[in-house]
Motif scaffolding. Sequence first.
Motif, short mmCIF file in Angstrom:
data_model
loop_
_atom_site.label_atom_id
_atom_site.label_comp_id
_atom_site.label_asym_id
_atom_site.label_seq_id
_atom_site.Cartn_x
_atom_site.Cartn_y
_atom_site.Cartn_z
N ILE A 21 0.78 -1.29 -0.02
CA ILE A 21 0.05 -0.03 0.02
C ILE A 21 1.00 1.14 0.22
CG2 ILE A 21 -0.33 0.12 2.33
CD1 ILE A 21 -2.90 1.13 -0.14
N LEU A 22 1.89 1.24 0.70
CA LEU A 22 3.01 2.48 0.67
C LEU A 22 3.46 2.68 -0.60
CD1 LEU A 22 4.93 1.92 3.82
CD2 LEU A 22 3.28 3.73 3.50
N LEU A 23 3.75 1.60 -1.38
CA LEU A 23 4.33 2.04 -2.88
C LEU A 23 3.39 2.32 -3.57
CD1 LEU A 23 5.92 -1.70 -3.33
CD2 LEU A 23 7.04 0.75 -3.49
N VAL A 24 1.96 2.08 -3.59
CA VAL A 24 0.87 2.72 -4.42
C VAL A 24 0.72 3.91 -4.14
CG1 VAL A 24 -1.60 2.41 -4.88
CG2 VAL A 24 -0.17 0.36 -4.55
N VAL A 25 0.61 4.38 -2.82
CA VAL A 25 0.54 5.69 -2.39
C VAL A 25 1.65 6.60 -2.70
CG1 VAL A 25 0.51 7.15 -0.23
CG2 VAL A 25 -1.21 4.98 -0.43
N LEU A 26 2.77 6.12 -2.47
CA LEU A 26 3.91 6.97 -3.09
C LEU A 26 3.85 7.33 -4.66
CD1 LEU A 26 6.62 5.13 -0.93
CD2 LEU A 26 6.13 7.47 -0.88
N ARG A 31 4.02 11.01 -8.80
CA ARG A 31 3.24 11.19 -10.10
C ARG A 31 2.70 12.56 -10.05
NH1 ARG A 31 -0.65 9.91 -14.04
NH2 ARG A 31 0.39 9.94 -15.90
N ALA A 32 1.77 12.88 -9.00
CA ALA A 32 1.30 14.06 -9.01
C ALA A 32 2.14 15.24 -8.70
CB ALA A 32 0.21 14.11 -7.84
N LEU A 33 3.33 15.11 -7.94
CA LEU A 33 4.42 16.01 -8.04
C LEU A 33 5.05 16.25 -9.19
CD1 LEU A 33 6.11 15.45 -4.43
CD2 LEU A 33 4.75 17.41 -5.08
N HIS A 34 5.38 15.00 -9.87
CA HIS A 34 6.09 15.20 -11.14
C HIS A 34 5.09 16.09 -12.14
CE1 HIS A 34 8.95 13.73 -14.29
NE2 HIS A 34 7.90 13.35 -14.89
N LEU A 35 4.10 15.81 -12.16
CA LEU A 35 3.22 16.62 -13.39
C LEU A 35 3.24 17.89 -12.76
CD1 LEU A 35 0.49 13.75 -13.78
CD2 LEU A 35 2.31 14.27 -15.34
N ALA A 36 2.80 18.39 -11.54
CA ALA A 36 2.97 19.47 -11.23
C ALA A 36 3.94 20.61 -11.38
CB ALA A 36 2.19 19.66 -9.76
N ALA A 37 5.09 19.74 -11.09
CA ALA A 37 6.26 20.35 -11.13
C ALA A 37 6.91 20.64 -13.00
CB ALA A 37 7.62 20.08 -10.38
N GLY A 38 6.64 19.38 -13.55
CA GLY A 38 6.92 19.25 -14.95
C GLY A 38 8.66 19.22 -15.08
N ASP A 39 8.90 18.39 -14.06
CA ASP A 39 10.55 18.24 -13.90
C ASP A 39 10.53 16.82 -14.55
OD1 ASP A 39 13.02 17.99 -13.42
OD2 ASP A 39 12.70 17.88 -11.16
N ALA A 40 11.54 16.53 -15.50
CA ALA A 40 11.59 15.41 -16.08
C ALA A 40 12.76 14.68 -15.32
CB ALA A 40 12.27 15.42 -17.64
N SER A 331 7.65 20.56 -1.04
CA SER A 331 7.13 19.07 -1.20
C SER A 331 7.25 18.41 0.22
CB SER A 331 8.27 18.46 -2.20
OG SER A 331 9.47 18.66 -1.58
N VAL A 332 8.03 18.72 0.98
CA VAL A 332 7.82 18.22 2.27
C VAL A 332 6.30 18.45 2.68
CG1 VAL A 332 8.58 18.15 4.76
CG2 VAL A 332 10.20 18.50 2.89
N SER A 333 6.06 19.52 2.90
CA SER A 333 4.45 19.83 3.22
C SER A 333 3.36 18.97 2.51
CB SER A 333 4.13 21.42 3.10
OG SER A 333 4.97 21.93 3.74
N PHE A 334 3.82 19.01 1.28
CA PHE A 334 2.96 18.13 0.50
C PHE A 334 2.74 16.58 0.96
CE2 PHE A 334 2.72 14.85 -2.98
CZ PHE A 334 1.45 14.93 -3.16
N TRP A 335 4.18 15.95 1.18
CA TRP A 335 3.95 14.56 1.64
C TRP A 335 3.46 14.38 3.05
CZ3 TRP A 335 4.30 11.09 -1.67
CH2 TRP A 335 5.10 10.97 -2.74
N ALA A 336 3.61 15.49 3.83
CA ALA A 336 3.14 15.21 5.23
C ALA A 336 1.71 15.26 5.22
CB ALA A 336 3.68 16.65 6.01
#
Length: 379
Positions: A21-26, A31-40, A331-336
């Motif tokens: 479940i941790l893998l799925v949540v991570l 992916r949400a962070l990646h899409l939001a930041a547009g960082d490749a 990003s730390v606030s996001f993960w928390a």
Amino acid sequence: MAAVAFGRNNPWLDLVRSAAILLVVLRHGERALHLAAGDADLGALQTIFMNGWVGVDLFFVLSGYLIASHLLRAGVGSPDFRIGRYLAMRALRIVPAYFAVLALVVAGAFPLFGVAPERLALRVVYHLVFLQDYLPSDIDVVFWSLGVEEKFYLLAPLLIFLLLRCRAGWLQAVLLLLCFAFPVAFRTVTYLNLHETLDYLQFWPIFRSPFHMTLEGLVNGVGIALAQQRGLIVPSRRSGICLLGGGAVVFCVWFASGDFMSSIDFFDASLQPALIAVLAGVLVAGAVQLVGTPLPFTPFFHLLSRLSYSLYLVHYPLLPLVLALALPHGSVSFWAAYFFASAAAAGVLHLAIEKPFLRWKDRLARKDGRMVQPGIAVA
């Protein structure tokens, strides 16, 4: 001792379920962070997170093992076996929490998580009958795996019955290998008949989501349960640690090597799912062998395991709100915020909906004279 030998009260299975479940949540958070930041660019840890969708494959192996173990204990094929009771128990495990979250998502109860209105009634209907693995899983994408699970629940008694009719071990192995090879052959033929390059959005509904394309993990779990029944897998601390620890290292190294879904070729579409299922099977077999071996932080993993199904259902529709509120603060606030909101919502769902029906399911199990593990793995 028989109960323990079939995986009940084995905290190592809770550990594996917690990792799944941790893998799925991570995966969804990264992916949400990646899409939001547009960082490749992704670091090794971020790449492992991006490949966290393999947690569903880990769930499939756990489900195959636990359902097959239950059916073997319940005497499938014997006059004592009650198929109606088995199906009722499976429905009580899966349906109430799923329908509750489905209703909340459709009602717009998750802020900023939009559901397209086009043909919504039709989409709800096919979600209610668990066809979202073949039809678009476009209300909440994580629901797709429940369609796979439900079809396995229906077919598992027949598969176990046929395996038990094959009294020779080599016949059982051949039948299991055929079941394992079936989706690989389907994916291979499908890929070879493609006339265009696959991207992630095309790959998903053709190769990943349909039940017949993603069977290997469930079959692997059945094989582990059958091998345990035949005495081929026995408790062994040394062997269990080697399998679980070694498998985890291989998992991490392989998954850190690159984002599996960034580009999709023949290996990704056809062979990679089978290798992932084999590796997930190694982890589950190791956990099964470690029964009776103390596990540090057992209460934590037991709690996370208990919440895993509710966490699976609620974490994804919370993402838009968490992104909007927490990501501007880093990003730390996001993960928390993401973990806190997901855990809190999962706790409410578990206590309000899931747990009462689990108690009902356990009462049915007592009528059989057999208690089943309350935290059946579900993806």
